[in-house]
Enzyme design. Structure first.
Site, short mmCIF file in Angstrom:
data_model
loop_
_atom_site.label_atom_id
_atom_site.label_comp_id
_atom_site.label_asym_id
_atom_site.label_seq_id
_atom_site.Cartn_x
_atom_site.Cartn_y
_atom_site.Cartn_z
N HIS A 33 0.86 -1.18 0.00
CA HIS A 33 0.00 0.00 0.00
C HIS A 33 0.90 1.24 0.00
O HIS A 33 2.14 1.11 -0.03
CB HIS A 33 -0.94 -0.02 1.21
N HIS A 36 3.96 1.43 2.38
CA HIS A 36 5.16 0.77 1.88
C HIS A 36 5.84 1.62 0.81
O HIS A 36 7.06 1.80 0.82
CB HIS A 36 4.82 -0.58 1.23
P1 AMP Z 1 4.90 -5.13 6.48
O1 AMP Z 1 4.71 -5.50 5.04
O2 AMP Z 1 3.63 -4.91 7.23
O3 AMP Z 1 5.86 -6.07 7.18
O4 AMP Z 1 5.62 -3.72 6.46
C1 AMP Z 1 6.83 -3.52 5.80
C2 AMP Z 1 7.42 -2.21 6.25
O5 AMP Z 1 6.52 -1.16 5.93
C3 AMP Z 1 7.63 -2.16 7.77
O6 AMP Z 1 8.84 -1.49 8.04
C4 AMP Z 1 6.43 -1.37 8.24
O7 AMP Z 1 6.64 -0.68 9.45
C5 AMP Z 1 6.24 -0.40 7.09
N1 AMP Z 1 4.87 0.10 7.07
C6 AMP Z 1 3.72 -0.63 7.07
N2 AMP Z 1 2.66 0.18 7.10
C7 AMP Z 1 3.14 1.45 7.14
C8 AMP Z 1 2.53 2.74 7.21
N3 AMP Z 1 1.21 2.88 7.25
N4 AMP Z 1 3.32 3.83 7.22
C9 AMP Z 1 4.68 3.68 7.19
N5 AMP Z 1 5.31 2.51 7.13
C10 AMP Z 1 4.55 1.40 7.11
#
Ligand code: AMP
Length: 281
Positions: A33, A36
Site C-alpha cells: 500500500h 510501503h
Molecule cells: P509489512 O509489510 O507490514 O511487514 O511492512 C513492511 C514495512 O513497511 C515495515 O517497516 C512497516 O513498518 C512499514 N509500514 C507498514 N505500514 C506502514 C505505514 N502505514 N506507514 C509507514 N510505514 C509502514
C-alpha cells in the site's frame, strides 16, 4: 525492474552491479500500500538503487491462522512497484530463506523484546530478527527502511544491527495514514465495511491521549481509553500503553528530556491492528 526469486541470483547481480553504488533496502511482507511505497520513495532519494523484498515470514507469526490469512497480492505488488520505478524486487519462498528448518534464532535484545508486542505475540521478535538478519546478509544494504507504524520492530532492528555489528544504517519512516486517520496496513483489506468505518477510532484515541499527556496522569489516560473501547461494537482493545521510546518500558508519569509514545493494539474480530503516536511536541 528486475525480479529475483533466489538469493544466489540477486547476490550475483548485486556483486556485478554495485561498485560505488549505494543500496537502499525495504523489507516487506507484500500486499503493498502507499505506506510501503512511501518507504521505497524515501529509499530512492537516498540511494542509487533500491531493493524491495516481499516475503511473508512464517517464524514471526505466533498463530498459524493469522499466517494463513495474511493477504498475498504479488501481481498487484509488482505493478505498484513498477509504477514508482523500483529497481529490484526479491521474492524468495520459505524454502529459500529457511531451507528445511523453519525455526527462529533466539536473540537477546536487552529487554525491549518483552514489552507490548513481545508480550502478546510470543517469539514474534525472534522471527523478525532472524529474517531481517538473513536479508541483510544477502542484500548487504547501506541503508534499510522501516516504518514507525511498527515502532517496536524498528527499535528491535536497530538493536539487531548493533549487537551483530551489521554495517547498515537503519532509517525510521513516518506513519502513512488514510485520509480518515487509519494507519495504512496490509491487514486493512480484511476489514468488513463496518469494521473499516469503525477503525479510524484507533487514531482518534491516540490523538486524544496525546492531548491529555502531561495534563492528567498516565493511569487516568489508560482508564479513559479502556472505558471508550468497552462500548465499541467492532473494536476490542488488546493493549494501550504509554512507553519511553528508548526502553519501551511503560511509564506511569512523564519526566523531562525523555521521548514518549502511546502504543495501541486492537482486534476487529480476528484482524489485529496496531498504531502509535509520539507524545509531546
Ligand atoms: P509489512 O509489510 O507490514 O511487514 O511492512 C513492511 C514495512 O513497511 C515495515 O517497516 C512497516 O513498518 C512499514 N509500514 C507498514 N505500514 C506502514 C505505514 N502505514 N506507514 C509507514 N510505514 C509502514
Amino acid at each position: 525492474m528486475q525480479v529475483f526469486y533466489n538469493s544466489k541470483s540477486i547476490k550475483a547481480y548485486l556483486d556485478t552491479l554495485i561498485e560505488n553504488k549505494s543500496i537502499g533496502f525495504v523489507p516487506t511482507m507484500g500486499a503493498l500500500h502507499h505506506g510501503h511505497l512511501s518507504l521505497v520513495e524515501q529509499a530512492k532519494t537516498e540511494n542509487h538503487l533500491v531493493v524491495v523484498s516481499i516475503f511473508v515470514n512464517p517464524t514471526q507469526f505466533d498463530k498459524k491462522e493469522d499466517l494463513n490469512k495474511y493477504p498475498r497480492t504479488i501481481d498487484l505488488d509488482l505493478k505498484l512497484l513498477q509504477t514508482i520505478n523500483c529497481d529490484m524486487v526479491f521474492i524468495p519462498d520459505v524454502e529459500e530463506m529457511y531451507h528445511q528448518n523453519i525455526l527462529a534464532e533466539h536473540f537477546d535484545f536487552g529487554g525491549i523484546e518483552f514489552e507490548m508486542e513481545g508480550k502478546f505475540r510470543k517469539g514474534h521478535f525472534d522471527g523478525v530478527g532472524t529474517i531481517v538478519k538473513r536479508f541483510f546478509e544477502i542484500i548487504k544494504p547501506h541503508k534499510a527502511y522501516f516504518g514507525e507504524k511498527d515502532f517496536q520492530q524498528l527499535q528491535i532492528v536497530k538493536k539487531l544491527v548493533e549487537i551483530n555489528n551489521i554495517p547498515v544504517k537503519i532509517i525510521g519512516c513516518e506513519i502513512f495514514r488514510e485520509e480518515d486517520g487509519l494507519a495504512m496496513s496490509s491487514r486493512n483489506i480484511r476489514l468488513s465495511e463496518k469494521q473499516r468505518k469503525a477503525a479510524p477510532f484507533i487514531y482518534e484515541i491516540l490523538l486524544e491521549a496525546k492531548k491529555k499527556f502531561g495534563i492528567i496522569s498516565v493511569d487516568k489516560i489508560k482508564q479513559l481509553v479502556e472505558e471508550q473501547f468497552a462500548n465499541n461494537e467492532y473494536l476490542k482493545l488488546e493493549y494501550f500503553e504509554i512507553a519511553c521510546e528508548e526502553s519501551l518500558k511503560p511509564v506511569n508519569d512523564c519526566q523531562e528530556k525523555r521521548n514518549y509514545r502511546a502504543f495501541i493494539a486492537v482486534f476487529a474480530n480476528d484482524v489485529r491492528l496496531i498504531d502509535n503516536i509520539r507524545l509531546g511536541n
